[in-house]
Design a protein around this motif. Structure first.
Motif, PDB file in Angstrom:
ATOM      1  N   SER A 158       0.719  -1.026   0.131  1.00 26.36           N
ATOM      2  CA  SER A 158       0.078  -0.038  -0.078  1.00 26.36           C
ATOM      3  C   SER A 158       0.826   1.217  -0.051  1.00 26.36           C
ATOM      4  O   SER A 158       2.046   1.081   0.332  1.00 26.36           O
ATOM      5  CB  SER A 158      -0.992  -0.021   1.202  1.00 26.36           C
ATOM      6  N   ILE A 159       0.134   2.368  -0.283  1.00 27.94           N
ATOM      7  CA  ILE A 159       0.816   3.653  -0.224  1.00 27.94           C
ATOM      8  C   ILE A 159       0.218   4.055   1.205  1.00 27.94           C
ATOM      9  O   ILE A 159      -0.761   4.496   1.298  1.00 27.94           O
ATOM     10  CB  ILE A 159       0.396   4.615  -1.185  1.00 27.94           C
ATOM     11  N   VAL A 160       1.003   4.298   2.132  1.00 30.99           N
ATOM     12  CA  VAL A 160       0.649   4.256   3.596  1.00 30.99           C
ATOM     13  C   VAL A 160       0.624   6.094   3.740  1.00 30.99           C
ATOM     14  O   VAL A 160       1.917   6.608   3.601  1.00 30.99           O
ATOM     15  CB  VAL A 160       1.539   3.951   4.673  1.00 30.99           C
ATOM     16  N   LEU A 161      -0.516   6.537   4.249  1.00 28.61           N
ATOM     17  CA  LEU A 161      -0.235   8.141   4.522  1.00 28.61           C
ATOM     18  C   LEU A 161      -0.485   8.171   6.041  1.00 28.61           C
ATOM     19  O   LEU A 161      -1.444   7.988   6.764  1.00 28.61           O
ATOM     20  CB  LEU A 161      -1.822   8.777   3.931  1.00 28.61           C
ATOM     21  N   VAL A 162       0.486   8.738   6.746  1.00 30.83           N
ATOM     22  CA  VAL A 162       0.614   9.073   8.134  1.00 30.83           C
ATOM     23  C   VAL A 162      -0.149  10.438   8.188  1.00 30.83           C
ATOM     24  O   VAL A 162       0.441  11.564   8.104  1.00 30.83           O
ATOM     25  CB  VAL A 162       1.843   9.021   8.541  1.00 30.83           C
ATOM     26  N   ASP A 163      -1.306  10.610   8.904  1.00 29.73           N
ATOM     27  CA  ASP A 163      -2.170  11.783   8.885  1.00 29.73           C
ATOM     28  C   ASP A 163      -2.272  12.327  10.466  1.00 29.73           C
ATOM     29  O   ASP A 163      -2.985  11.842  11.250  1.00 29.73           O
ATOM     30  CB  ASP A 163      -3.927  11.466   8.450  1.00 29.73           C
ATOM     31  N   VAL A 164      -1.211  13.126  10.740  1.00 26.34           N
ATOM     32  CA  VAL A 164      -1.141  14.056  11.936  1.00 26.34           C
ATOM     33  C   VAL A 164      -1.351  15.429  11.834  1.00 26.34           C
ATOM     34  O   VAL A 164      -0.265  16.055  11.230  1.00 26.34           O
ATOM     35  CB  VAL A 164       0.386  13.450  12.656  1.00 26.34           C
ATOM     36  N   PRO A 165      -2.355  16.030  12.275  1.00 20.45           N
ATOM     37  CA  PRO A 165      -2.596  17.656  11.959  1.00 20.45           C
ATOM     38  C   PRO A 165      -1.342  18.274  12.856  1.00 20.45           C
ATOM     39  O   PRO A 165      -0.978  18.127  13.919  1.00 20.45           O
ATOM     40  CB  PRO A 165      -4.020  17.638  12.523  1.00 20.45           C
ATOM     41  N   PHE A 166      -1.068  19.618  12.206  1.00 24.29           N
ATOM     42  CA  PHE A 166      -0.333  20.453  12.810  1.00 24.29           C
ATOM     43  C   PHE A 166      -1.262  21.441  13.935  1.00 24.29           C
ATOM     44  O   PHE A 166      -2.246  21.854  13.156  1.00 24.29           O
ATOM     45  CB  PHE A 166       0.486  21.302  11.903  1.00 24.29           C
ATOM     46  N   ASP A 167      -0.979  21.606  15.020  1.00 22.56           N
ATOM     47  CA  ASP A 167      -1.843  22.415  15.737  1.00 22.56           C
ATOM     48  C   ASP A 167      -1.370  23.615  15.784  1.00 22.56           C
ATOM     49  O   ASP A 167      -0.614  24.336  16.843  1.00 22.56           O
ATOM     50  CB  ASP A 167      -1.654  21.740  17.461  1.00 22.56           C
ATOM     51  N   MET A 193       9.039   3.055   9.300  1.00 24.22           N
ATOM     52  CA  MET A 193       8.365   1.840   9.890  1.00 24.22           C
ATOM     53  C   MET A 193       7.547   1.286   8.735  1.00 24.22           C
ATOM     54  O   MET A 193       7.321   0.067   8.593  1.00 24.22           O
ATOM     55  CB  MET A 193       7.505   2.454  10.903  1.00 24.22           C
ATOM     56  N   ALA A 194       6.981   2.280   8.063  1.00 28.12           N
ATOM     57  CA  ALA A 194       6.075   1.775   6.706  1.00 28.12           C
ATOM     58  C   ALA A 194       6.925   0.786   5.913  1.00 28.12           C
ATOM     59  O   ALA A 194       6.502  -0.316   5.398  1.00 28.12           O
ATOM     60  CB  ALA A 194       5.497   2.755   6.065  1.00 28.12           C
ATOM     61  N   ALA A 195       8.220   1.325   5.715  1.00 30.43           N
ATOM     62  CA  ALA A 195       9.119   0.543   4.641  1.00 30.43           C
ATOM     63  C   ALA A 195       9.273  -0.875   5.370  1.00 30.43           C
ATOM     64  O   ALA A 195       9.388  -2.004   4.525  1.00 30.43           O
ATOM     65  CB  ALA A 195      10.363   1.034   4.454  1.00 30.43           C
ATOM     66  N   GLU A 196       9.670  -0.836   6.494  1.00 29.00           N
ATOM     67  CA  GLU A 196       9.795  -2.261   7.226  1.00 29.00           C
ATOM     68  C   GLU A 196       8.783  -3.304   7.512  1.00 29.00           C
ATOM     69  O   GLU A 196       8.557  -4.188   7.518  1.00 29.00           O
ATOM     70  CB  GLU A 196      10.400  -1.767   8.744  1.00 29.00           C
ATOM     71  N   LEU A 197       7.350  -2.701   7.293  1.00 34.58           N
ATOM     72  CA  LEU A 197       6.137  -3.431   7.005  1.00 34.58           C
ATOM     73  C   LEU A 197       5.734  -3.644   5.640  1.00 34.58           C
ATOM     74  O   LEU A 197       4.624  -4.284   5.392  1.00 34.58           O
ATOM     75  CB  LEU A 197       5.102  -2.567   7.691  1.00 34.58           C
ATOM     76  N   GLY A 198       6.544  -3.135   4.567  1.00 28.71           N
ATOM     77  CA  GLY A 198       6.613  -3.631   3.254  1.00 28.71           C
ATOM     78  C   GLY A 198       5.648  -2.856   2.371  1.00 28.71           C
ATOM     79  O   GLY A 198       5.097  -3.222   1.404  1.00 28.71           O
ATOM     80  N   ALA A 199       5.561  -1.623   3.083  1.00 35.50           N
ATOM     81  CA  ALA A 199       4.597  -0.524   2.275  1.00 35.50           C
ATOM     82  C   ALA A 199       5.344  -0.319   0.860  1.00 35.50           C
ATOM     83  O   ALA A 199       6.400  -0.192   0.585  1.00 35.50           O
ATOM     84  CB  ALA A 199       4.598   0.592   2.974  1.00 35.50           C
ATOM     85  N   ALA A 200       4.475   0.067  -0.228  1.00 30.95           N
ATOM     86  CA  ALA A 200       4.997   0.360  -1.766  1.00 30.95           C
ATOM     87  C   ALA A 200       5.608   1.876  -1.436  1.00 30.95           C
ATOM     88  O   ALA A 200       6.535   2.098  -2.172  1.00 30.95           O
ATOM     89  CB  ALA A 200       3.776   0.359  -2.589  1.00 30.95           C
TER      90      ALA A 200
END
Length: 479
Positions: A158-167, A193-200
């Protein structure tokens, strides 16, 4: 001279008059000298002119680039012209080159035939590359590292998106660093971490405010052997993805073609303004010379470098030499490796007892309200004269921290050297930070003058202190 001493002039005013014509040596940290330093800095456009040279003539300065090399020569030449003793300290630095960066949404529920949607993003430092023709994969959104781990089975491919808003509200209330920290941490750790889990591939929500569909780049923790494509995506496009994913699965076509080249040769620029009777002791004042490649690094960290350079220009103009040597350092490679700070520490770790203090400016060119320092609590009272001298320009605040935490000086700080930094209004800093919008027009000439006044006054004060400042409260053996 006899009639002068019978006049109503106070000794302080007399000293100020004589200093203005270079008639006597500076009497260290007296109010008249501190006032002259402050007022001279507030009248000078020299630092802003050097910032214009750096941003308009050189431009972006990512480590290993032609711009970084040109900046080294430009700053060294300017400091030599002032009469400083200039040394170029060799540093091996990462050489990452941005390539093509495009993305579009190619499949989602309700997509009209023939329609795709462009996504605005920019590659993160250290990113790997997609195939030249790009890759297509489903998008998976996570909002924490724990969620990323929990969805490990879905991550692969997958293409993993880490969504953490800026406050931004936190930043608006004077805590911009606290607002930036979480997102920057996810930006660094998430792709790895995403790379280690096999993300594209890995995407992160841009770490910054403003939200004018401008992506914010930055460094990642990706390493060889697991260097997947990684990019920062604008807040607006993250919100679009959230809405579309609520309707069903989404696929993205992503093309990133950066290159990770062999380490390059570069330099820290070191410029010494010699001291008098304590010349073997050093007070560092510094900023980092490199910048990301999207903008011209005006706030990050052109203002820090220009402000540090302005310290020597101010003292030269007043014909002032401190007791301790003031050492201006333009660090190389703060942005994607901090190799410059580490190289300096390694070369000087046996001489840290001669490093009285270090100042680093890397929070942009916003309004300075004073300074922050990692001195021990009993030392705070000794800074009262400096606070008084800076109060007329609204910069008389002093906050004591156990750890100041500036990047390039942090190895020295961990080893016990007290570290200082200007206390600035950074509420709007992350609107421009690591973006194409970090350009000269965003820097206020008046605030840069205040910045130089704070940096010069603080450098001078530290370089002339009678009291042993001691070591910082929290020390460890890390380097």
């Amino acid at each position: 001279m006899k009639s002068v001493f019978k006049s109503p002039l106070s000794l302080t005013v007399l000293a100020s008059c004589l200093l203005s014509v270079g008639a006597i040596a500076a009497p260290a940290n007296d109010p008249a000298t501190l006032a002259q330093i402050r007022d001279s800095a507030m009248k000078s456009d020299w630092a802003y002119e050097r910032l214009a040279d750096l941003t308009d003539l050189v431009g972006p300065r990512l480590s290993g680039s032609a711009g970084a090399a040109a900046a080294v020569e430009q700053v060294a030449a300017a400091m030599r012209k002032l009469g400083a003793k200039v040394t170029l300290q060799p540093v091996k630095v990462p050489h990452w080159v941005r390539g093509a960066e495009t993305a579009e949404l190619v499949d989602y529920n309700g997509r009209p035939a023939g329609i795709t949607q462009k996504i605005v993003l920019t590659a993160l430092g250290g990113s790997g590359a997609t195939p030249a023709a790009g890759l297509t994969a489903p998008v998976l959104v996570v909002r924490s590292l724990d969620e990323l781990k929990a969805k490990a089975a879905q991550v692969k491919g997958s293409i993993v998106l880490v969504d953490v808003p800026f406050d931004q509200e936190l930043a608006d209330r004077g805590h911009a660093g606290a607002a930036y920290g979480p997102g920057a941490g996810f930006r660094y750790v998430g792709p790895k971490m995403a790379a280690e889990l096999g993300a594209a591939a890995a995407l992160v929500r841009s770490v910054g405010g403003a939200n004018f569909r401008i992506p914010h780049t930055g460094v990642t923790g990706l390493v060889d052997g697991a260097r997947i494509p990684a990019a920062a995506i604008t807040t607006e496009d993250v919100l679009l993805l959230d809405r579309l994913l609520a309707r069903g699965p989404v696929k993205m076509h992503l093309t990133l073609t950066p290159q990770n080249l062999p380490d390059a040769d570069s330099f820290n620029v070191i410029a010494d303004w010699p001291g008098s009777d304590k010349a073997d002791e050093v007070v560092i004042v510094s900023g980092h010379l490199d910048s990301w490649d999207l903008g011209t690094g005006a706030h990050d960290d052109g203002t820090g470098v220009a402000g540090a350079m302005g310290v020597i220009e101010t003292l030269k103009k007043l014909n002032l030499h401190p007791r301790r040597t003031i050492r201006v350092i333009a660090w190389m490679n703060e942005e994607n490796g901090t190799r410059g700070g580490k190289a300096y520490f390694d070369a000087n770790k046996d001489k840290l007892d001669k490093h009285f203090a270090a100042i680093e400016s890397d929070s942009g060119g916003g309004r300075p309200f004073g300074f922050i320092g990692s001195v021990t609590p009993p030392m705070v009272k000794y800074f009262a004269p400096l606070k008084d001298a800076l109060a007329p320009i609204g910069a008389g605040q002093f906050e004591r921290h156990d750890i100041a935490g500036a990047a390039d000086t942090s190895p020295m700080e961990r080893a016990g050297v007290p570290v200082f930094e200007p206390m600035v209004d950074s509420s709007a800093y992350f609107n421009y930070h690591h973006t194409p919008a970090d350009t000269l027009d965003k820097v206020s000439p008046l605030e840069l003058k205040r910045h130089v006044a704070v940096m010069t006054s603080l450098s001078w004060f530290l370089a002339n202190m009678e009291q042993p400042i001691g070591r910082t409260a929290h020390q460890d053996s890390e380097d």
